[in-house]
Motif scaffolding. Structure first.
Motif, PDB file in Angstrom:
ATOM      1  N   THR A  62       0.857  -1.180   0.000  1.00  0.00           N
ATOM      2  CA  THR A  62       0.000   0.000   0.000  1.00  0.00           C
ATOM      3  C   THR A  62       0.893   1.228   0.000  1.00  0.00           C
ATOM      4  O   THR A  62       1.833   1.315   0.791  1.00  0.00           O
ATOM      5  N   THR A  63       0.602   2.154  -0.870  1.00  0.00           N
ATOM      6  CA  THR A  63       1.412   3.367  -0.917  1.00  0.00           C
ATOM      7  C   THR A  63       1.215   4.174   0.351  1.00  0.00           C
ATOM      8  O   THR A  63       0.101   4.498   0.728  1.00  0.00           O
ATOM      9  N   LEU A  64       2.335   4.437   1.017  1.00  0.00           N
ATOM     10  CA  LEU A  64       2.297   5.322   2.180  1.00  0.00           C
ATOM     11  C   LEU A  64       2.284   6.761   1.696  1.00  0.00           C
ATOM     12  O   LEU A  64       1.561   7.606   2.206  1.00  0.00           O
ATOM     13  N   ALA A  65       3.123   7.021   0.731  1.00  0.00           N
ATOM     14  CA  ALA A  65       3.216   8.362   0.174  1.00  0.00           C
ATOM     15  C   ALA A  65       4.122   8.335  -1.037  1.00  0.00           C
ATOM     16  O   ALA A  65       4.890   7.398  -1.239  1.00  0.00           O
ATOM     17  N   GLY A  66       4.017   9.368  -1.830  1.00  0.00           N
ATOM     18  CA  GLY A  66       4.870   9.487  -3.000  1.00  0.00           C
ATOM     19  C   GLY A  66       4.301   8.728  -4.176  1.00  0.00           C
ATOM     20  O   GLY A  66       3.168   8.254  -4.151  1.00  0.00           O
ATOM     21  N   GLY A  67       5.108   8.635  -5.219  1.00  0.00           N
ATOM     22  CA  GLY A  67       4.681   7.945  -6.426  1.00  0.00           C
ATOM     23  C   GLY A  67       5.810   7.094  -6.952  1.00  0.00           C
ATOM     24  O   GLY A  67       6.991   7.410  -6.773  1.00  0.00           O
ATOM     25  N   LEU A  68       5.459   6.001  -7.594  1.00  0.00           N
ATOM     26  CA  LEU A  68       6.466   5.099  -8.146  1.00  0.00           C
ATOM     27  C   LEU A  68       6.939   5.598  -9.499  1.00  0.00           C
ATOM     28  O   LEU A  68       6.114   6.007 -10.329  1.00  0.00           O
ATOM     29  N   PRO A  69       8.234   5.540  -9.766  1.00  0.00           N
ATOM     30  CA  PRO A  69       8.702   5.875 -11.109  1.00  0.00           C
ATOM     31  C   PRO A  69       8.148   4.843 -12.099  1.00  0.00           C
ATOM     32  O   PRO A  69       8.347   3.643 -11.891  1.00  0.00           O
ATOM     33  N   PRO A  70       7.462   5.269 -13.159  1.00  0.00           N
ATOM     34  CA  PRO A  70       6.866   4.288 -14.080  1.00  0.00           C
ATOM     35  C   PRO A  70       7.907   3.451 -14.804  1.00  0.00           C
ATOM     36  O   PRO A  70       7.604   2.337 -15.239  1.00  0.00           O
ATOM     37  N   ASP A  71       9.138   3.956 -14.924  1.00  0.00           N
ATOM     38  CA  ASP A  71      10.153   3.184 -15.638  1.00  0.00           C
ATOM     39  C   ASP A  71      10.959   2.273 -14.719  1.00  0.00           C
ATOM     40  O   ASP A  71      11.904   1.626 -15.159  1.00  0.00           O
ATOM     41  N   LEU A  72      10.578   2.188 -13.464  1.00  0.00           N
ATOM     42  CA  LEU A  72      11.238   1.255 -12.541  1.00  0.00           C
ATOM     43  C   LEU A  72      10.417  -0.033 -12.517  1.00  0.00           C
ATOM     44  O   LEU A  72       9.413  -0.142 -11.815  1.00  0.00           O
ATOM     45  N   THR A  73      10.846  -1.007 -13.339  1.00  0.00           N
ATOM     46  CA  THR A  73      10.099  -2.263 -13.438  1.00  0.00           C
ATOM     47  C   THR A  73      11.063  -3.437 -13.305  1.00  0.00           C
ATOM     48  O   THR A  73      12.182  -3.400 -13.809  1.00  0.00           O
ATOM     49  N   GLY A  74      10.605  -4.458 -12.638  1.00  0.00           N
ATOM     50  CA  GLY A  74      11.446  -5.639 -12.419  1.00  0.00           C
ATOM     51  C   GLY A  74      11.137  -6.244 -11.060  1.00  0.00           C
ATOM     52  O   GLY A  74      10.107  -5.952 -10.458  1.00  0.00           O
ATOM     53  N   VAL A  75      12.056  -7.085 -10.628  1.00  0.00           N
ATOM     54  CA  VAL A  75      11.855  -7.783  -9.354  1.00  0.00           C
ATOM     55  C   VAL A  75      13.073  -7.590  -8.458  1.00  0.00           C
ATOM     56  O   VAL A  75      14.209  -7.828  -8.880  1.00  0.00           O
ATOM     57  N   LEU A  76      12.824  -7.146  -7.251  1.00  0.00           N
ATOM     58  CA  LEU A  76      13.864  -7.153  -6.222  1.00  0.00           C
ATOM     59  C   LEU A  76      13.748  -8.491  -5.488  1.00  0.00           C
ATOM     60  O   LEU A  76      12.768  -8.727  -4.779  1.00  0.00           O
ATOM     61  N   TRP A  77      14.729  -9.368  -5.724  1.00  0.00           N
ATOM     62  CA  TRP A  77      14.788 -10.653  -5.031  1.00  0.00           C
ATOM     63  C   TRP A  77      15.577 -10.475  -3.755  1.00  0.00           C
ATOM     64  O   TRP A  77      16.629  -9.824  -3.773  1.00  0.00           O
ATOM     65  N   ARG A  78      15.069 -11.035  -2.674  1.00  0.00           N
ATOM     66  CA  ARG A  78      15.792 -10.911  -1.401  1.00  0.00           C
ATOM     67  C   ARG A  78      15.792 -12.232  -0.655  1.00  0.00           C
ATOM     68  O   ARG A  78      14.985 -13.114  -0.936  1.00  0.00           O
ATOM     69  N   ASN A  79      16.710 -12.314   0.290  1.00  0.00           N
ATOM     70  CA  ASN A  79      16.803 -13.515   1.106  1.00  0.00           C
ATOM     71  C   ASN A  79      17.258 -13.104   2.496  1.00  0.00           C
ATOM     72  O   ASN A  79      17.890 -12.055   2.671  1.00  0.00           O
ATOM     73  N   GLY A  80      16.949 -13.948   3.456  1.00  0.00           N
ATOM     74  CA  GLY A  80      17.416 -13.706   4.816  1.00  0.00           C
ATOM     75  C   GLY A  80      16.843 -14.749   5.751  1.00  0.00           C
ATOM     76  O   GLY A  80      15.852 -15.407   5.425  1.00  0.00           O
ATOM     77  N   PRO A  81      17.498 -14.930   6.897  1.00  0.00           N
ATOM     78  CA  PRO A  81      16.977 -15.877   7.883  1.00  0.00           C
ATOM     79  C   PRO A  81      15.600 -15.404   8.341  1.00  0.00           C
ATOM     80  O   PRO A  81      15.428 -14.243   8.704  1.00  0.00           O
ATOM     81  N   ALA A  82      14.610 -16.287   8.311  1.00  0.00           N
ATOM     82  CA  ALA A  82      13.253 -15.844   8.622  1.00  0.00           C
ATOM     83  C   ALA A  82      12.509 -16.806   9.530  1.00  0.00           C
ATOM     84  O   ALA A  82      11.393 -16.528   9.939  1.00  0.00           O
ATOM     85  N   GLU A  83      13.115 -17.943   9.806  1.00  0.00           N
ATOM     86  CA  GLU A  83      12.537 -18.825  10.823  1.00  0.00           C
ATOM     87  C   GLU A  83      13.523 -18.838  11.975  1.00  0.00           C
ATOM     88  O   GLU A  83      14.479 -19.613  11.987  1.00  0.00           O
ATOM     89  N   HIS A  84      13.302 -17.955  12.924  1.00  0.00           N
ATOM     90  CA  HIS A  84      14.254 -17.834  14.033  1.00  0.00           C
ATOM     91  C   HIS A  84      13.928 -18.775  15.179  1.00  0.00           C
ATOM     92  O   HIS A  84      14.710 -18.898  16.116  1.00  0.00           O
ATOM     93  N   GLU A  85      12.767 -19.414  15.132  1.00  0.00           N
ATOM     94  CA  GLU A  85      12.450 -20.482  16.089  1.00  0.00           C
ATOM     95  C   GLU A  85      11.898 -21.650  15.295  1.00  0.00           C
ATOM     96  O   GLU A  85      11.180 -21.462  14.320  1.00  0.00           O
TER      97      GLU A  85
END
Ligand SMILES: [Fe+2]
Lengths: 504, 163
Positions: A62-85
């Motif tokens: 959900t947009t908090l504020a501002g606007g997205l650049p229309p020419d910014l398209t693609g996927v930001l892939w991320r990883n990290g430890p997420a099951e800490h228990e």
């Protein structure tokens, strides 16, 4: 900046208008202003290292504020430890838990999020046993199963590589793990050559402009070796070499220049007898031996053989930024180095208990110069704390003028609270400080146009007040102006590690 | 992740000299029956070494080898007997020498790529188990003590041992 959104609106939505006005000038003023905000509660701090709310997640931002650049398209892939228990057992270090891959998909008009815990062979064995079974980076379960191969404990939790038509979740002690771009489900470990099955493949591969992918591996048991990989643009192993190095401990990152790979080996080394003596974690099998100094190994990219070595004063680092070399062979490289490894040994364990005191030496931006005649030096260019460095990927191995990193220090809060641009010659030259309750993660540079630094800086954050993860987009040349856009997810996510942006 | 191979190599050498070890130390000696279990194929040989405890040498080291047997491999279980074993504590180390070269094959990381195992199914954390975990006691005049040696294979890059 065709799609310049109302920054004022962004800031109002975040309740940080005064902070950012101050940040337009110097970093220190911004940090001071941000510190006027109420201190975080222990529960808020724990949220940063809580297990992800579900094994699979998907939602639009959900947009908090501002606007997205229309020419910014693609996927930001991320990883990290997420099951800490798991099964009632909490991991003791940020880097222990099983990985969660995430995709932030940018359409130009909206951003959506998907995430899934990677069901590695390690995790499947533990699920079948109904308990924690296998060692993690720094934590052992009460009853630990033996390890026959590094991938037995591969948590696939550190980064993502998109290369040669594959998407891979990276750890560093074992193989890359392929995963599906649609379902995000874990596939098979990648074997670059049959006899290299299970060989360590670091979480910091470098892809050059021509598509060649370089990587290292760090073998710390039973033998001590550094591995060098050259992978062609189609994802096939083009060259490989192994170099015995003794003593040796974790070597998490390195740089490539036009002609060389440069590995900086901190004097935080494995004591093999500790492994032999009985169950012990990978981290605890290391000892700090400053008398060894920092060893630098320069490897020829053509032969993958070492061609130069240097000895420098001791220090500990995880990350570099970029490296490049002059015509006379002088090599320059970035590193985010601390006086010793205590932040990794102590502070990154303490955060799991909600303790954000960070008493240990912090990593700072430093520049290393390696001259062909054997002279070498480490220069401290900036006084700022810095880590999670990224560059414009078009400058990989070439002289760069901009390094983007999390910088800034603040008492009683998250020490990497500011998104900064570092000029290797002049230190921190631009930046924006996140308010105290927003914890930024690694911000990745996304190129636009052709000039270095022309592009966006994109990275997630965790909002500890709203208990929700979010994402920021900055104009990379104008960080101090604050984010162009910020969006929020309907759920929190624990702080992750690294990622990569794949343009549409 | 690895297992010291010296003793097993030593055992292999010994096995070429005597197919069945005779270890009689006294009248009360017993025969020890060993079941090598979980062999994946009939390729090559199984090489089995009987160790006694050495105060000042690592297990499984050459110094402790008191008997060695080599047999053609068979899918499943291979049964061998160490004859006339004097009373005392012993541990058995075995490997499936599938390529028949007399060595426990390793990849370049130093991880065994042929199956191996120890008596009692003992496993070490990142290496061989302790002698105590693998130990089996041969008592005086015992009819026919027996011990299992489950063989585990590391699918390099896959899941492995123990379970
Ligand atoms: Fe890293």
């Amino acid at each position: 900046m065709t799609a310049a959104p109302s920054r004022r609106a962004v800031l109002r939505a975040l309740g940080t208008l005064p902070v950012v006005m101050a940040a337009g000038g110097a970093g220190a003023a911004a940090a001071d202003a941000a510190d006027a905000a109420p201190a975080l509660t222990a529960d808020q701090r724990r949220l940063a290292f809580a297990t992800a709310p579900a094994e699979t997640l998907a939602a639009p931002l959900t947009t908090l504020a501002g606007g997205l650049p229309p020419d910014l398209t693609g996927v930001l892939w991320r990883n990290g430890p997420a099951e800490h228990e798991r099964f009632g057992h909490r991991y003791g270090h940020w880097f222990d838990g099983d990985g969660m891959v995430q995709a932030f998909t940018f359409t130009g008009a909206s951003v959506s999020h998907r995430a899934r815990i990677l069901d590695t062979p390690k995790r499947r064995r533990e699920t079948a046993a109904g308990k924690r079974l296998l060692p993690a980076f720094s934590t052992l379960p009460p009853e630990v199963a033996p390890i026959m191969a590094p991938d037995d404990m591969n948590a696939a939790n550190t980064s993502v590589l998109a290369h040669g038509g594959r998407l891979m979740a990276l750890w560093e002690g074992g193989s890359a793990l392929e995963f599906d771009s649609e379902t995000l489900e874990a596939g098979d470990f990648v074997s670059w050559r049959p006899d290299l099955a299970g060989a360590p493949f670091s979480a910091h591969p470098k892809v050059e402009a021509d598509g060649t992918c370089w990587n290292i591996g760090c073998v710390t048991f039973p033998r001590l070796m550094l591995l060098f990989y050259r992978i062609d643009p189609q994802g096939r192993l083009a060259a490989f070499n192994a170099l015995p190095v003794d003593p040796l401990g974790m070597v998490h990152d390195y740089v490539v220049t036009k002609r060389h790979l440069v590995l900086v080996v901190p004097p935080f080394v494995i004591e093999p007898e500790r492994f032999a003596a009985g169950p012990i974690s990978f981290l605890d099998a290391h000892v700090w031996r400053p008398e060894l100094g920092t060893r630098v190994i320069v490897v020829d990219k053509e032969t993958l053989a070492p061609v130069r070595r240097y000895d420098l004063p001791p220090g500990f680092h995880f990350h570099h930024g970029n490296g490049w070399e002059e015509a006379d062979g002088t090599i320059h490289l970035d590193l985010c180095q601390a006086a010793d490894p205590m932040f990794a040994i102590h502070d990154l364990r303490a955060v799991m208990e909600g303790d954000w005191g960070f008493p240990s030496a912090h990593p700072h931006y430093r520049r290393m110069v390696l001259r062909p005649g054997g002279a070498a030096a480490i220069e401290q260019v900036a006084t700022a704390v810095a880590d999670f460095p990224r560059i414009d990927p078009r400058r990989t191995g070439l002289r760069h003028r901009a390094l983007f990193a999390l910088t800034g220090a603040r008492d009683g809060g998250w020490p990497l609270s500011r998104v900064g641009r570092i000029d290797p010659d002049h230190g921190v030259v631009d930046g924006w400080t996140y308010p105290r309750h927003l914890i930024p993660e690694e911000h990745v540079f996304v190129p636009r146009g052709t000039a270095e630094g022309d592009g966006w800086l994109v990275g997630p954050f965790l909002d500890l007040e709203r208990s929700a993860a979010g994402l920021s987009v900055f104009e990379a040349r104008h960080l101090a102006d604050g984010p162009l856009w910020q969006g929020l997810l309907p759920y929190p996510l624990p702080l992750g590690l690294h990622g990569t942006f794949v343009a549409a | 992740m690895t297992i010291r191979t010296a003793s097993i190599k030593g055992a292999a050498l010994a096995a070429t000299l005597a197919c069945v070890a005779s270890l009689a130390f006294g009248a009360q000696a017993a025969d020890l029956e060993v079941h090598i279990e979980g062999l994946r194929s009939a390729d090559g040989d199984v090489r089995i070494a009987l160790h006694r405890h050495m105060e000042d040498a690592k297990f499984p080291g050459d110094a402790g080898v008191v008997g060695a047997i080599m047999r053609p491999a068979a899918s499943g279980t291979v049964r061998v007997i160490f004859a006339d074993v004097a009373p005392g504590a012993y541990a058995v180390a075995a490997f499936h020498d599938a390529d028949g070269d007399g060595e426990l094959a390793q990849n370049f990381l130093g991880m065994p790529t042929e199956g191996y195992g120890f008596s009692n199914g003992a496993v070490g954390f990142m290496g061989p188990p302790s002698f105590a975990d693998a130990a089996v006691t041969v008592g005086e005049g015992e009819a026919m003590p027996s011990v299992s040696v489950p063989i585990a294979y590391s699918d390099a890059g896959g899941h492995g041992a123990g379970q």
